[in-house]
Design an enzyme around this catalytic site. Structure first.
Site, PDB file in Angstrom:
ATOM      1  N   ALA A  46       6.149  -5.039  -1.870  1.00 16.45           N
ATOM      2  CA  ALA A  46       5.236  -6.041  -2.247  1.00 16.45           C
ATOM      3  C   ALA A  46       5.547  -7.348  -2.408  1.00 16.45           C
ATOM      4  O   ALA A  46       5.123  -8.167  -1.291  1.00 16.45           O
ATOM      5  CB  ALA A  46       3.990  -5.805  -3.308  1.00 16.45           C
ATOM      6  N   ARG A  86       3.152  -3.211   7.912  1.00 16.96           N
ATOM      7  CA  ARG A  86       2.221  -2.264   6.846  1.00 16.96           C
ATOM      8  C   ARG A  86       1.063  -2.417   6.413  1.00 16.96           C
ATOM      9  O   ARG A  86       0.583  -3.864   6.351  1.00 16.96           O
ATOM     10  CB  ARG A  86       3.520  -2.359   6.128  1.00 16.96           C
ATOM     11  CG  ARG A  86       4.889  -1.540   6.440  1.00 16.96           C
ATOM     12  CD  ARG A  86       5.939  -1.461   5.472  1.00 16.96           C
ATOM     13  NE  ARG A  86       5.277  -0.634   5.145  1.00 16.96           N
ATOM     14  CZ  ARG A  86       6.177  -0.209   3.830  1.00 16.96           C
ATOM     15  NH1 ARG A  86       7.154  -1.027   2.809  1.00 16.96           N
ATOM     16  NH2 ARG A  86       5.784   1.180   2.873  1.00 16.96           N
ATOM     17  N   GLN A 187      13.210   5.159  -2.904  1.00 14.55           N
ATOM     18  CA  GLN A 187      13.358   3.896  -3.707  1.00 14.55           C
ATOM     19  C   GLN A 187      13.866   3.580  -5.390  1.00 14.55           C
ATOM     20  O   GLN A 187      14.126   2.613  -5.727  1.00 14.55           O
ATOM     21  CB  GLN A 187      12.408   2.360  -3.517  1.00 14.55           C
ATOM     22  CG  GLN A 187      12.183   2.434  -1.871  1.00 14.55           C
ATOM     23  CD  GLN A 187      11.306   4.099  -1.526  1.00 14.55           C
ATOM     24  OE1 GLN A 187      11.086   4.646  -1.740  1.00 14.55           O
ATOM     25  NE2 GLN A 187      10.180   3.446  -0.268  1.00 14.55           N
ATOM     26  N   ASP A 228       1.381  -1.917  -5.034  1.00 12.86           N
ATOM     27  CA  ASP A 228       1.300  -3.260  -3.954  1.00 12.86           C
ATOM     28  C   ASP A 228       0.070  -3.611  -3.786  1.00 12.86           C
ATOM     29  O   ASP A 228      -0.334  -4.748  -2.383  1.00 12.86           O
ATOM     30  CB  ASP A 228       1.240  -2.359  -2.953  1.00 12.86           C
ATOM     31  CG  ASP A 228       3.106  -1.549  -2.465  1.00 12.86           C
ATOM     32  OD1 ASP A 228       3.375  -0.387  -3.872  1.00 12.86           O
ATOM     33  OD2 ASP A 228       3.485  -1.974  -2.188  1.00 12.86           O
ATOM     34  N   ASN A 238       0.119   2.161  -5.341  1.00 14.38           N
ATOM     35  CA  ASN A 238       1.483   1.551  -6.032  1.00 14.38           C
ATOM     36  C   ASN A 238       2.073   3.090  -4.796  1.00 14.38           C
ATOM     37  O   ASN A 238       1.168   3.955  -4.541  1.00 14.38           O
ATOM     38  CB  ASN A 238       2.034   1.689  -7.239  1.00 14.38           C
ATOM     39  CG  ASN A 238       3.266   1.108  -6.789  1.00 14.38           C
ATOM     40  OD1 ASN A 238       3.413   0.708  -6.576  1.00 14.38           O
ATOM     41  ND2 ASN A 238       4.064   2.127  -7.587  1.00 14.38           N
ATOM     42  N   LYS A 239       3.228   2.647  -5.115  1.00 13.44           N
ATOM     43  CA  LYS A 239       4.565   4.093  -4.043  1.00 13.44           C
ATOM     44  C   LYS A 239       4.188   5.236  -4.568  1.00 13.44           C
ATOM     45  O   LYS A 239       3.156   6.219  -6.038  1.00 13.44           O
ATOM     46  CB  LYS A 239       5.405   3.472  -4.898  1.00 13.44           C
ATOM     47  CG  LYS A 239       6.640   5.214  -4.019  1.00 13.44           C
ATOM     48  CD  LYS A 239       6.200   4.983  -2.839  1.00 13.44           C
ATOM     49  CE  LYS A 239       7.482   4.224  -2.357  1.00 13.44           C
ATOM     50  NZ  LYS A 239       6.080   3.680  -0.864  1.00 13.44           N
TER      51      LYS A 239
HETATM   52  O1  MRU Z   1       7.309   1.586   0.532  1.00 15.03           O
HETATM   53  P1  MRU Z   1       7.522   0.606  -0.765  1.00 15.03           P
HETATM   54  O2  MRU Z   1       8.970   0.525  -0.811  1.00 15.03           O
HETATM   55  O3  MRU Z   1       7.411  -0.721  -0.082  1.00 15.03           O
HETATM   56  O4  MRU Z   1       6.389   0.839  -1.418  1.00 15.03           O
HETATM   57  C1  MRU Z   1       7.122  -0.628  -2.789  1.00 15.03           C
HETATM   58  C2  MRU Z   1       5.908  -0.005  -3.725  1.00 15.03           C
HETATM   59  O5  MRU Z   1       5.500   0.936  -3.696  1.00 15.03           O
HETATM   60  C3  MRU Z   1       6.681  -0.905  -5.118  1.00 15.03           C
HETATM   61  O6  MRU Z   1       6.766  -0.045  -6.617  1.00 15.03           O
HETATM   62  C4  MRU Z   1       5.608  -2.151  -4.613  1.00 15.03           C
HETATM   63  O7  MRU Z   1       5.782  -2.766  -3.953  1.00 15.03           O
HETATM   64  C5  MRU Z   1       5.562  -2.819  -6.385  1.00 15.03           C
HETATM   65  S1  MRU Z   1       7.007  -3.790  -6.237  1.00 15.03           S
HETATM   66  C6  MRU Z   1       6.327  -5.475  -5.962  1.00 15.03           C
END
Ligand code: MRU
Length: 340
Positions: A46, A86, A187, A228, A238-239
């Site tokens: 994010a 996104r 990730q 996010d 979040n993810k």
């Molecule tokens: O799809 P991504 O890799 O951009 O997702 C990122 C996440 O979900 C992180 O956990 C989230 O951005 C928090 S860290 C700033």
């Protein structure tokens, strides 16, 4: 190392799709190219997306000025492309809007670049403060679980959740950080484990489905993740997979801490149900390392994020405040950015 920066008239990013096998930097000189890198997750997380939005605007302005084109038109076109690259991380639009605001207030091209660099610098300072405050909240916890990558690679220099973990470790060495691998794009195992290795922090990568059992067994003392987008009622996007850890942590009675800058709090989005969840390509689920692992006629569903209800969150830590029990203490009424 900076994940993203302004370098010699270009946006310099480390290509996160190549980690941990190769550390390759790309100098991006075109907004369309930057959008492709955002969508492929070469630059991701994010806060890094917020900085990408801001620096992308600076790129549009400087390129247009050099070519003798209309700078305002170039900024409008870039804003549209970058903001829509996104959908879930609110920081992307935040970075774009900060630069638009500077231009509307009369900034020339140098001023536009300065506004973008201010977003970069804000991220660096915010993450330092978040790491410190989050570690104070989790003081004494030595076995931590995290999901996805909320580390330096998700920001500019330091991360949110990994900033907290780093501070805790410097206070007194951690026993172990459990790193959820974070399917489908890994990730956790590719990026978070790489960062923890470089920092010399002991860790074990686990499959995502091992997390709940570990938490319920008493092996994990706290969960810390990034975000996010945080809705006005304290719900957290979040993810994908995050909410499972929150449910397990709630059942086990251990803290579930969300570490994020103020710019992740979206007071214009009332609840988690209003947060757009990015649906990514089915092949990310159906293929592993370029090899199809499901039967040829199987389809997949690939939401990139999920929503953790505020009631499952013990606290949200930002660079300015610690919000305990966000279900009862929602972030809504507080002005949410340094740049506003
Ligand atoms: O799809 P991504 O890799 O951009 O997702 C990122 C996440 O979900 C992180 O956990 C989230 O951005 C928090 S860290 C700033």
């Amino acid at each position: 190392m900076r994940t993203i920066d302004w370098w010699d008239g270009a946006v310099r990013i480390i290509d996160q799709t190549r980690l941990p096998q190769a550390e390759i930097f790309i100098d991006v000189r075109d907004v369309d190219e930057l959008v492709v890198h955002i969508q492929s997750l070469a630059v991701r997380g994010a806060m890094a997306l917020g900085v990408a939005g801001a620096l992308g605007m600076a790129l549009a302005a400087t390129t247009a000025a050099r070519a003798g084109d209309d700078v305002d038109r170039a900024l409008d076109v870039a804003a549209e492309k970058l903001s829509n690259a996104r959908p879930t991380a609110v920081n992307l639009g935040y970075g774009v809007r900060a630069v638009q605001r500077a231009r509307a207030e009369g900034a020339d091209v140098a001023g536009v670049l300065a506004a973008a660099l201010a977003i970069r610098d804000e991220d660096i300072l915010a993450n330092r403060a978040i790491g410190e405050a989050g570690a104070a909240f989790l003081h004494g916890a030595r076995r931590i679980l995290t999901h996805c990558n909320a580390g330096a690679l998700a920001g500019v220099e330091e991360g949110t959740a990994l900033g907290v973990i780093g501070h805790l470790h410097r206070e007194s060495p951690l026993t172990v950080v459990y790193v959820c691998e974070t399917r489908p794009l890994l990730q956790g195992s590719r990026l978070t484990a790489w960062e923890l290795s470089r920092a010399g922090i002991p860790h074990r990568v686990i499959v995502d489905s091992a997390a709940a059992g570990l938490i319920l067994s008493g092996e994990v003392e706290a969960v810390v993740v990034g975000a996010d987008r945080i809705a006005a009622n304290g719900d957290v996007a979040n993810k994908v997979g995050t909410v499972s850890h929150a449910l397990a942590a709630h059942h086990a009675g251990i803290p579930f801490l969300v570490a994020a800058p103020e710019s992740t709090i979206d007071d214009l989005t009332p609840t988690g149900a209003d947060i757009p969840i990015e649906l990514r390509h089915e092949d990310e689920v159906l293929d592993v390392l370029g090899q199809r692992v499901a039967s040829p006629d199987s389809r997949a569903l690939n939401p990139a994020f999920d929503i953790t209800p505020a009631g499952l969150v013990t606290a949200i830590v930002t660079q300015r405040r610690l919000l305990r029990d966000p279900a009862r203490n929602p972030p809504r009424p507080i002005a949410n950015t340094d740049a506003r």
